[in-house]
Design a protein around this motif. Structure first.
Motif, PDB file in Angstrom:
ATOM      1  N   MET A   1      36.377  54.365  48.375  1.00  0.00           N
ATOM      2  CA  MET A   1      37.792  54.622  48.114  1.00  0.00           C
ATOM      3  C   MET A   1      38.488  53.354  47.632  1.00  0.00           C
ATOM      4  SD  MET A   1      39.819  57.001  47.983  1.00  0.00           S
ATOM      5  CE  MET A   1      41.133  57.935  48.567  1.00  0.00           C
ATOM      6  N   GLU A   2      38.151  52.232  48.254  1.00  0.00           N
ATOM      7  CA  GLU A   2      38.743  50.958  47.854  1.00  0.00           C
ATOM      8  C   GLU A   2      38.353  50.623  46.419  1.00  0.00           C
ATOM      9  OE1 GLU A   2      38.247  46.255  48.820  1.00  0.00           O
ATOM     10  OE2 GLU A   2      38.131  47.625  50.504  1.00  0.00           O
ATOM     11  N   ASN A   3      37.114  50.942  46.047  1.00  0.00           N
ATOM     12  CA  ASN A   3      36.651  50.666  44.686  1.00  0.00           C
ATOM     13  C   ASN A   3      37.479  51.430  43.657  1.00  0.00           C
ATOM     14  OD1 ASN A   3      34.713  49.175  45.959  1.00  0.00           O
ATOM     15  ND2 ASN A   3      32.988  50.443  45.318  1.00  0.00           N
ATOM     16  N   MET A   4      37.810  52.670  43.967  1.00  0.00           N
ATOM     17  CA  MET A   4      38.575  53.485  43.032  1.00  0.00           C
ATOM     18  C   MET A   4      39.993  52.946  42.874  1.00  0.00           C
ATOM     19  SD  MET A   4      37.871  55.739  41.065  1.00  0.00           S
ATOM     20  CE  MET A   4      38.624  56.817  39.918  1.00  0.00           C
ATOM     21  N   TRP A   5      40.600  52.519  43.982  1.00  0.00           N
ATOM     22  CA  TRP A   5      41.945  51.933  43.918  1.00  0.00           C
ATOM     23  C   TRP A   5      41.910  50.668  43.066  1.00  0.00           C
ATOM     24  CZ3 TRP A   5      43.959  47.204  45.213  1.00  0.00           C
ATOM     25  CH2 TRP A   5      45.342  47.116  45.186  1.00  0.00           C
ATOM     26  N   PHE A   6      40.897  49.843  43.269  1.00  0.00           N
ATOM     27  CA  PHE A   6      40.777  48.604  42.497  1.00  0.00           C
ATOM     28  C   PHE A   6      40.553  48.921  41.021  1.00  0.00           C
ATOM     29  CE2 PHE A   6      38.416  44.862  40.905  1.00  0.00           C
ATOM     30  CZ  PHE A   6      39.375  43.896  41.153  1.00  0.00           C
ATOM     31  N   TRP A   7      39.705  49.896  40.718  1.00  0.00           N
ATOM     32  CA  TRP A   7      39.456  50.267  39.326  1.00  0.00           C
ATOM     33  C   TRP A   7      40.741  50.738  38.657  1.00  0.00           C
ATOM     34  CZ3 TRP A   7      40.033  54.641  36.351  1.00  0.00           C
ATOM     35  CH2 TRP A   7      39.485  54.568  35.066  1.00  0.00           C
ATOM     36  N   ARG A   8      41.519  51.556  39.353  1.00  0.00           N
ATOM     37  CA  ARG A   8      42.788  52.038  38.796  1.00  0.00           C
ATOM     38  C   ARG A   8      43.756  50.886  38.539  1.00  0.00           C
ATOM     39  NH1 ARG A   8      43.232  57.142  42.741  1.00  0.00           N
ATOM     40  NH2 ARG A   8      41.946  58.573  41.512  1.00  0.00           N
ATOM     41  N   SER A   9      43.798  49.945  39.464  1.00  0.00           N
ATOM     42  CA  SER A   9      44.671  48.774  39.285  1.00  0.00           C
ATOM     43  C   SER A   9      44.255  47.959  38.070  1.00  0.00           C
ATOM     44  CB  SER A   9      44.633  47.878  40.526  1.00  0.00           C
ATOM     45  OG  SER A   9      45.097  48.568  41.647  1.00  0.00           O
ATOM     46  N   MET A  10      42.972  47.737  37.939  1.00  0.00           N
ATOM     47  CA  MET A  10      42.459  46.973  36.799  1.00  0.00           C
ATOM     48  C   MET A  10      42.621  47.750  35.494  1.00  0.00           C
ATOM     49  SD  MET A  10      41.484  43.965  37.727  1.00  0.00           S
ATOM     50  CE  MET A  10      43.016  44.042  38.620  1.00  0.00           C
ATOM     51  N   PHE A  11      42.490  49.063  35.550  1.00  0.00           N
ATOM     52  CA  PHE A  11      42.710  49.897  34.372  1.00  0.00           C
ATOM     53  C   PHE A  11      44.152  49.746  33.892  1.00  0.00           C
ATOM     54  CE2 PHE A  11      43.756  53.767  32.107  1.00  0.00           C
ATOM     55  CZ  PHE A  11      42.663  53.910  31.262  1.00  0.00           C
ATOM     56  N   PHE A  12      45.098  49.843  34.829  1.00  0.00           N
ATOM     57  CA  PHE A  12      46.512  49.664  34.498  1.00  0.00           C
ATOM     58  C   PHE A  12      46.758  48.262  33.944  1.00  0.00           C
ATOM     59  CE2 PHE A  12      50.739  48.170  35.778  1.00  0.00           C
ATOM     60  CZ  PHE A  12      51.523  49.054  35.051  1.00  0.00           C
ATOM     61  N   ALA A  13      46.204  47.257  34.590  1.00  0.00           N
ATOM     62  CA  ALA A  13      46.379  45.873  34.118  1.00  0.00           C
ATOM     63  C   ALA A  13      45.799  45.696  32.714  1.00  0.00           C
ATOM     64  CB  ALA A  13      45.719  44.902  35.085  1.00  0.00           C
ATOM     65  N   GLY A  14      44.713  46.383  32.432  1.00  0.00           N
ATOM     66  CA  GLY A  14      44.094  46.304  31.120  1.00  0.00           C
ATOM     67  C   GLY A  14      44.903  46.957  30.012  1.00  0.00           C
TER      68      GLY A  14
END
Length: 142
Positions: A1-14
């Motif tokens: 679950m933490e991985n998905m939150w981090f991926w979404r954050s990095m996706f937005f940052a990207g």
């Protein structure tokens, strides 16, 4: 679950750099600062600030490049990040870092393209080379 939150954050940052290029590109292209060096955004180099004609040319050229390039970079950024969905935090972080560096390089690379266009169309003192002053507005610098 933490991985998905981090991926979404990095996706937005990207998406931030391409989105900024699209937004500010549109502003510089369609609503550039009227006076040299004035306004909250604009393309400011020594060559672009020689006179009003070089200023207008540079705003138009950079704005158009950022607008078009921003959309392309946005599509590439989405496609580049999707394969990392579900990967571990370290992999996602490294991929996001590489993407950010490449995006910054693309954004800064537009300076080279605009300066080359300025040099192609103007002498070092800011006088226009050869063509009629309004020709570039019809066809564009690129």
């Amino acid at each position: 679950m933490e991985n998905m939150w981090f991926w979404r954050s990095m996706f937005f940052a990207g998406m931030l750099i391409p989105a900024a290029m699209v937004i500010f590109g549109r502003v510089m292209w369609k609503h550039p600062p009227k006076e040299i060096g004035r306004g909250s955004c604009g393309y400011r180099t020594a060559m672009s600030q020689k006179n009003q004609e070089t200023w207008d040319f540079a705003q138009h050229a950079c704005g158009r490049l950022w607008w078009k390039g921003g959309w392309m970079l946005l599509a590439v950024s989405v496609a580049a990040q999707l394969p990392f969905q579900g990967c571990d935090v370290g992999t996602v972080g490294k991929a996001a870092l590489v993407l950010c560096v490449l995006q910054c390089a693309c954004m800064v690379g537009t300076v080279v393209l605009v300066e080359l266009a300025l040099r192609r169309n103007f002498y070092d003192d800011g006088r226009r080379k050869g063509r009629n002053a309004s020709d570039w507005q019809k066809s564009g610098p690129f």
